[in-house]
Scaffold this motif. Sequence first.
Motif, mmCIF file in Angstrom:
data_model
loop_
_atom_site.group_PDB
_atom_site.id
_atom_site.type_symbol
_atom_site.label_atom_id
_atom_site.label_comp_id
_atom_site.label_asym_id
_atom_site.label_seq_id
_atom_site.Cartn_x
_atom_site.Cartn_y
_atom_site.Cartn_z
ATOM 1 N N GLY A 323 0.792 -1.221 0.000
ATOM 2 C CA GLY A 323 0.000 0.000 0.000
ATOM 3 C C GLY A 323 0.824 1.270 0.000
ATOM 4 O O GLY A 323 0.274 2.364 0.146
ATOM 5 N N CYS A 324 2.126 1.164 -0.176
ATOM 6 C CA CYS A 324 3.019 2.331 -0.087
ATOM 7 C C CYS A 324 3.113 3.036 -1.438
ATOM 8 O O CYS A 324 3.848 2.607 -2.326
ATOM 9 C CB CYS A 324 4.411 1.906 0.384
ATOM 10 S SG CYS A 324 5.597 3.258 0.489
ATOM 11 N N ALA A 325 2.364 4.132 -1.588
ATOM 12 C CA ALA A 325 2.420 4.918 -2.826
ATOM 13 C C ALA A 325 3.554 5.929 -2.805
ATOM 14 O O ALA A 325 3.827 6.577 -3.820
ATOM 15 C CB ALA A 325 1.088 5.625 -3.050
ATOM 16 N N SER A 326 4.203 6.071 -1.655
ATOM 17 C CA SER A 326 5.266 7.066 -1.502
ATOM 18 C C SER A 326 6.411 6.797 -2.481
ATOM 19 O O SER A 326 6.886 5.666 -2.604
ATOM 20 C CB SER A 326 5.798 7.035 -0.068
ATOM 21 O OG SER A 326 6.818 7.990 0.111
ATOM 22 N N VAL A 327 6.836 7.845 -3.182
ATOM 23 C CA VAL A 327 7.927 7.735 -4.144
ATOM 24 C C VAL A 327 9.246 8.055 -3.449
ATOM 25 O O VAL A 327 9.361 9.049 -2.727
ATOM 26 C CB VAL A 327 7.685 8.698 -5.327
ATOM 27 C CG1 VAL A 327 8.898 8.731 -6.252
ATOM 28 C CG2 VAL A 327 6.446 8.272 -6.106
ATOM 29 N N LEU A 328 10.244 7.209 -3.669
ATOM 30 C CA LEU A 328 11.535 7.381 -3.015
ATOM 31 C C LEU A 328 12.329 8.512 -3.669
ATOM 32 O O LEU A 328 12.217 8.756 -4.875
ATOM 33 C CB LEU A 328 12.330 6.081 -3.068
ATOM 34 C CG LEU A 328 11.663 4.858 -2.432
ATOM 35 C CD1 LEU A 328 12.610 3.668 -2.440
ATOM 36 C CD2 LEU A 328 11.217 5.163 -1.014
ATOM 37 N N ARG A 329 13.160 9.162 -2.832
ATOM 38 C CA ARG A 329 13.963 10.289 -3.294
ATOM 39 C C ARG A 329 15.426 10.071 -2.966
ATOM 40 O O ARG A 329 15.767 9.355 -2.017
ATOM 41 C CB ARG A 329 13.488 11.576 -2.621
ATOM 42 C CG ARG A 329 12.067 11.996 -2.980
ATOM 43 C CD ARG A 329 11.561 13.085 -2.058
ATOM 44 N NE ARG A 329 11.256 12.563 -0.731
ATOM 45 C CZ ARG A 329 10.903 13.304 0.307
ATOM 46 N NH1 ARG A 329 10.828 14.622 0.187
ATOM 47 N NH2 ARG A 329 10.627 12.756 1.465
ATOM 48 N N ALA A 330 16.298 10.690 -3.745
ATOM 49 C CA ALA A 330 17.728 10.617 -3.470
ATOM 50 C C ALA A 330 18.004 11.145 -2.072
ATOM 51 O O ALA A 330 17.442 12.162 -1.666
ATOM 52 C CB ALA A 330 18.509 11.419 -4.512
ATOM 53 N N GLY A 331 18.842 10.445 -1.336
ATOM 54 C CA GLY A 331 19.178 10.830 0.028
ATOM 55 C C GLY A 331 18.441 10.031 1.080
ATOM 56 O O GLY A 331 18.818 10.068 2.254
ATOM 57 N N GLU A 332 17.404 9.295 0.701
ATOM 58 C CA GLU A 332 16.726 8.443 1.675
ATOM 59 C C GLU A 332 17.538 7.170 1.904
ATOM 60 O O GLU A 332 18.245 6.693 1.007
ATOM 61 C CB GLU A 332 15.323 8.078 1.186
ATOM 62 C CG GLU A 332 14.381 9.268 1.123
ATOM 63 C CD GLU A 332 12.952 8.841 0.847
ATOM 64 O OE1 GLU A 332 12.385 8.109 1.671
ATOM 65 O OE2 GLU A 332 12.403 9.256 -0.195
ATOM 66 N N VAL A 333 17.425 6.637 3.115
ATOM 67 C CA VAL A 333 18.039 5.343 3.438
ATOM 68 C C VAL A 333 16.909 4.403 3.834
ATOM 69 O O VAL A 333 16.110 4.715 4.728
ATOM 70 C CB VAL A 333 19.061 5.454 4.580
ATOM 71 C CG1 VAL A 333 19.651 4.082 4.918
ATOM 72 C CG2 VAL A 333 20.182 6.422 4.198
ATOM 73 N N VAL A 334 16.841 3.265 3.156
ATOM 74 C CA VAL A 334 15.780 2.296 3.420
ATOM 75 C C VAL A 334 16.385 0.918 3.633
ATOM 76 O O VAL A 334 17.494 0.623 3.176
ATOM 77 C CB VAL A 334 14.766 2.232 2.252
ATOM 78 C CG1 VAL A 334 14.067 3.570 2.069
ATOM 79 C CG2 VAL A 334 15.448 1.795 0.952
ATOM 80 N N THR A 335 15.644 0.076 4.347
ATOM 81 C CA THR A 335 16.029 -1.322 4.477
ATOM 82 C C THR A 335 15.288 -2.135 3.427
ATOM 83 O O THR A 335 14.159 -1.810 3.051
ATOM 84 C CB THR A 335 15.683 -1.889 5.862
ATOM 85 O OG1 THR A 335 14.253 -1.996 5.995
ATOM 86 C CG2 THR A 335 16.233 -0.996 6.971
ATOM 87 N N VAL A 336 15.938 -3.182 2.949
ATOM 88 C CA VAL A 336 15.319 -4.132 2.031
ATOM 89 C C VAL A 336 15.472 -5.494 2.686
ATOM 90 O O VAL A 336 16.586 -6.020 2.776
ATOM 91 C CB VAL A 336 15.971 -4.094 0.643
ATOM 92 C CG1 VAL A 336 15.284 -5.071 -0.312
ATOM 93 C CG2 VAL A 336 15.922 -2.670 0.075
ATOM 94 N N GLU A 337 14.333 -6.072 3.186
ATOM 95 C CA GLU A 337 14.439 -7.209 4.085
ATOM 96 C C GLU A 337 13.306 -8.234 3.925
ATOM 97 O O GLU A 337 12.510 -8.436 4.848
ATOM 98 C CB GLU A 337 14.481 -6.727 5.534
ATOM 99 C CG GLU A 337 13.394 -5.712 5.906
ATOM 100 C CD GLU A 337 13.425 -5.340 7.370
ATOM 101 O OE1 GLU A 337 13.462 -6.251 8.224
ATOM 102 O OE2 GLU A 337 13.430 -4.125 7.649
ATOM 103 N N PRO A 338 13.243 -8.910 2.777
ATOM 104 C CA PRO A 338 12.239 -9.968 2.644
ATOM 105 C C PRO A 338 12.559 -11.137 3.582
ATOM 106 O O PRO A 338 13.718 -11.334 3.973
ATOM 107 C CB PRO A 338 12.365 -10.389 1.184
ATOM 108 C CG PRO A 338 13.784 -10.061 0.827
ATOM 109 C CD PRO A 338 14.117 -8.809 1.604
ATOM 110 N N GLY A 339 11.532 -11.889 3.940
ATOM 111 C CA GLY A 339 11.756 -13.020 4.842
ATOM 112 C C GLY A 339 10.733 -14.114 4.666
ATOM 113 O O GLY A 339 9.617 -13.889 4.185
ATOM 114 N N LEU A 340 11.128 -15.326 5.053
ATOM 115 C CA LEU A 340 10.264 -16.498 5.096
ATOM 116 C C LEU A 340 10.318 -17.075 6.500
ATOM 117 O O LEU A 340 11.415 -17.177 7.085
ATOM 118 C CB LEU A 340 10.717 -17.558 4.089
ATOM 119 C CG LEU A 340 10.594 -17.211 2.605
ATOM 120 C CD1 LEU A 340 11.323 -18.248 1.758
ATOM 121 C CD2 LEU A 340 9.129 -17.105 2.198
#
Length: 375
Positions: A323-340
Amino acid sequence: MSPPLQPLFAQRVARLRTHMAETGLDAWLVFAPEHLRYLFNYSGEAACGLIGTRGSWLVTDYRFIEQAEEECMHHEWRRGVATELLCRDRQRERLGQVLRRLLADIGAARLGYEAGHVSVAQWTEISADLHDFDLLPATDFLVQARRVKDAWEQQQMRQAAALADAALEALRPDIRLGQSERQMATRLEQLLQSLGSEGLSFPTILGFGPRSALPHSAPSDRPLQRGDLVVLDFGAVVNGYRSDMTRSHVAGPALPWQQRMYDTVSRAQQAALALLKPGISGSVLSEASSSVLAASEFAAHAGPGLGHGVGLVLHEQPFMNSGCASVLRAGEVVTVEPGLYIRGQGGVRIEDDALLLDTGHEILSRAHRDFELPL
């Protein structure tokens, strides 16, 4: 602690004042610890800040005034920020009375306050003293402003990620069969702080065997056994900025299903990372990752959501899910963490911090990804 240069604080306050002018506010009352750090460089407790159209004030008490003087009055950036420190006598004057005096002195009538960061009981008392002012819940302007990290903030986050990498590498020789989750977590936390972390980014998450299927497993006395899946999620802190990394392992040679599980999560992460750049939405990234998990034999055990922003707060916007419509911008730091997470058997999660660049991204967490631990 090394604060950022004075112009950075001045720019942050100036941007907030512009927003105040646009929304018709004469002053802004700050309660969130992360915003006290962001605007004042204050890292202590029991304080609130007030930003006016021309001045700024930090109100605390005798327990923290010396710390506030050291952090908020740093000689390199004191000029131009005009922060005045007030030591409130808690026995003789309520916080609301102090604020009332300040607001009257600067002729403020409309006050924005951080409603999500003050208790009902505290605000009831404060607002009683400010009954004749126009009190308005503040917008999420500062939350959104903190999403994009400036060059100084980016460097703090690189350092925090590097500390976590170094701590994990130093831990590897100490991992052994029979060691409890609690023992391993304690050793890792000792290494983090000995290497220079200000503390823990969050309480270490560590699970062996079936307990690795608990996404936020608190370390227990369960000993490490051969064949266990291991999920380790932790982070370091530098000048208030946090890292967040997860690595998954198996104690000894992997069984075929364990290897397939790990490879599936790795492909899911890479599917999102292949698209990660400014201009893309969190939902698109989440869908790219979740489609890999959904097409696998482990589809029924996929954790929802892909990741989140990180900075002065461990979990901050954007929260990347379907549901995240937010568009990412240069300078943001995000985690990428899929899991099972297979209940009763174990879990696998792989998480890295990624800094959005103008044309792509930079992976900040670079620790080894060896799945099999040679035990």
